[in-house]
Design an enzyme around this catalytic site. Sequence first.
Site, mmCIF file in Angstrom:
data_model
loop_
_atom_site.group_PDB
_atom_site.id
_atom_site.type_symbol
_atom_site.label_atom_id
_atom_site.label_comp_id
_atom_site.label_asym_id
_atom_site.label_seq_id
_atom_site.Cartn_x
_atom_site.Cartn_y
_atom_site.Cartn_z
ATOM 1 N N LYS A 83 54.291 -6.364 -32.228
ATOM 2 C CA LYS A 83 55.491 -6.473 -31.701
ATOM 3 C C LYS A 83 56.366 -7.172 -32.839
ATOM 4 O O LYS A 83 56.002 -7.974 -33.775
ATOM 5 C CB LYS A 83 55.522 -7.562 -30.579
ATOM 6 C CG LYS A 83 56.858 -7.890 -29.708
ATOM 7 C CD LYS A 83 57.059 -8.943 -28.867
ATOM 8 C CE LYS A 83 58.512 -8.955 -28.020
ATOM 9 N NZ LYS A 83 58.238 -9.855 -26.949
ATOM 10 N N SER A 160 59.974 -8.249 -22.808
ATOM 11 C CA SER A 160 60.731 -7.769 -24.057
ATOM 12 C C SER A 160 59.967 -6.950 -24.960
ATOM 13 O O SER A 160 60.162 -6.226 -26.144
ATOM 14 C CB SER A 160 61.290 -9.016 -24.856
ATOM 15 O OG SER A 160 60.032 -9.844 -25.322
ATOM 16 N N SER A 184 57.416 -11.351 -20.597
ATOM 17 C CA SER A 184 57.454 -10.043 -21.455
ATOM 18 C C SER A 184 56.219 -9.345 -21.883
ATOM 19 O O SER A 184 56.242 -8.494 -22.654
ATOM 20 C CB SER A 184 58.129 -10.573 -22.695
ATOM 21 O OG SER A 184 59.389 -10.941 -22.330
#
Length: 464
Positions: A83, A160, A184
């Site tokens: 990420k 997210s 997330s």
Amino acid sequence: MTFDPDAPYPSLTALADAFRDGQAAPSRVTRAHLDRIERLDPRIGAYQAVYAEDAMQAAEAADRMIAAGNWLGPFHGIPFGLKDICDVEGRVTTGGSRAMVDRVSPATGTLAHRLFAAGGIMLGKTKTVECALGGWGTNQHMGTPWNPWDLGAHRVPGGSSSGTGAGVAAGLAVCGVGTDTGGSVRLPAGFCGLAGLKVTEGRLPTDGILPLSQTLDTPGPLARSVEDAVLMFLAMDGVDGWCVDRARRDGTGLFAALRAGVRGLRLGVVTERERAVCTAEVLDAYDAALAVLRGLGADLVPFETPHSFADLTASCGRIIAIEGYANHGHLYDRADLPMDEDVRGRMLGGRGVTARDYLALLAERAEGKARFVALMQGFDAVLTPSMTMTAPRLDEVDQALAPGHFTRPVNYFGLCALSVPSGLSPAGLPTSLQVIGKPHDEAMTLRIGAAFEAASPPMPVPLD
């Protein structure tokens, strides 16, 4: 059985065995993933940056090490996505923001170091909601990844950790790193048909990860099965590969939990109050999942909470906004910077809060956690849907609403939880079961998730 290194969607578990036994080479599998990224990611948009040359160099080094008898363990040679809020020295970490496209990471964080030390092959950085503040997975300036379960309509992947969810679901990585402040990891897992583990607060290191809320942030793995998630989690936890391999062979540690079943467990289920927020298709999938676990011998009992999940979700959101503003408010206070306006509205909700009010929120959280954990003592785990609806179209998203109705309370109380696919809706979109565990009882969430997974039809894949 002969292993096909070019087949899409190889499991981490199968790859580990194939690499160890010489049936496949990391370089060939990495090349196949890079080719798939080149072919499909222009449509999916999962990656912020792809490091093809470095990935191939690392994979070829893994080939030589394994051929020489120096297999590091089950994560050695595994292609994964990281990420884009995780620092790798010398690489740009944008945090999903156009305002940070020139931000070069000063040092590599502990979590990334552990994955590299375990032999993992980083394919690239996966997209994120700006500053990781948003559960739908949208990003106005850097692009919202497509949920690969519907290429006819742009549906959100969840956030997210949007790029990690979409990328793993589309077969553009074997697994990937997400972070979870209010859902997330579990929301992308739920919307994209993956297994996603949210660990207990403080269980994994967060240095080298751009903070949203230091109180609530937790990194975690996204993968295509519960066992794959376990293997990645153990690498993220810094467990030596030979220890992981031995535990897997001997069926000890977390691998014993994966095979323990659910007979005799007492599992909490949500009440009518909480069911009312879900769509009919989510409730149908949830009830079907409960029926599977009941059939496996689990005892299902309504779990009554003193506060509604909506109230807990709101309290969690207030802490996120306050700490998020403390970390990133300087960007959102400036009208001249190209910030995501949806995120700006959420971030500025933390501006102007007094220290007295902030400390009162933390005290309220501590008191509530003690009561909630006490309620859980009569249960082995609590079961909820992972989300209240299946993945909506991007143009249908209401940014004023947070999708973390069932996920944020887990962060608020510092618990652990696992999202595991529960099938497909009539429209062909993933549904998901969340297993909430007590603090530091990841083994129980994984035990229940593995039993449910084993008793369920195999999850299909969205793309061939």
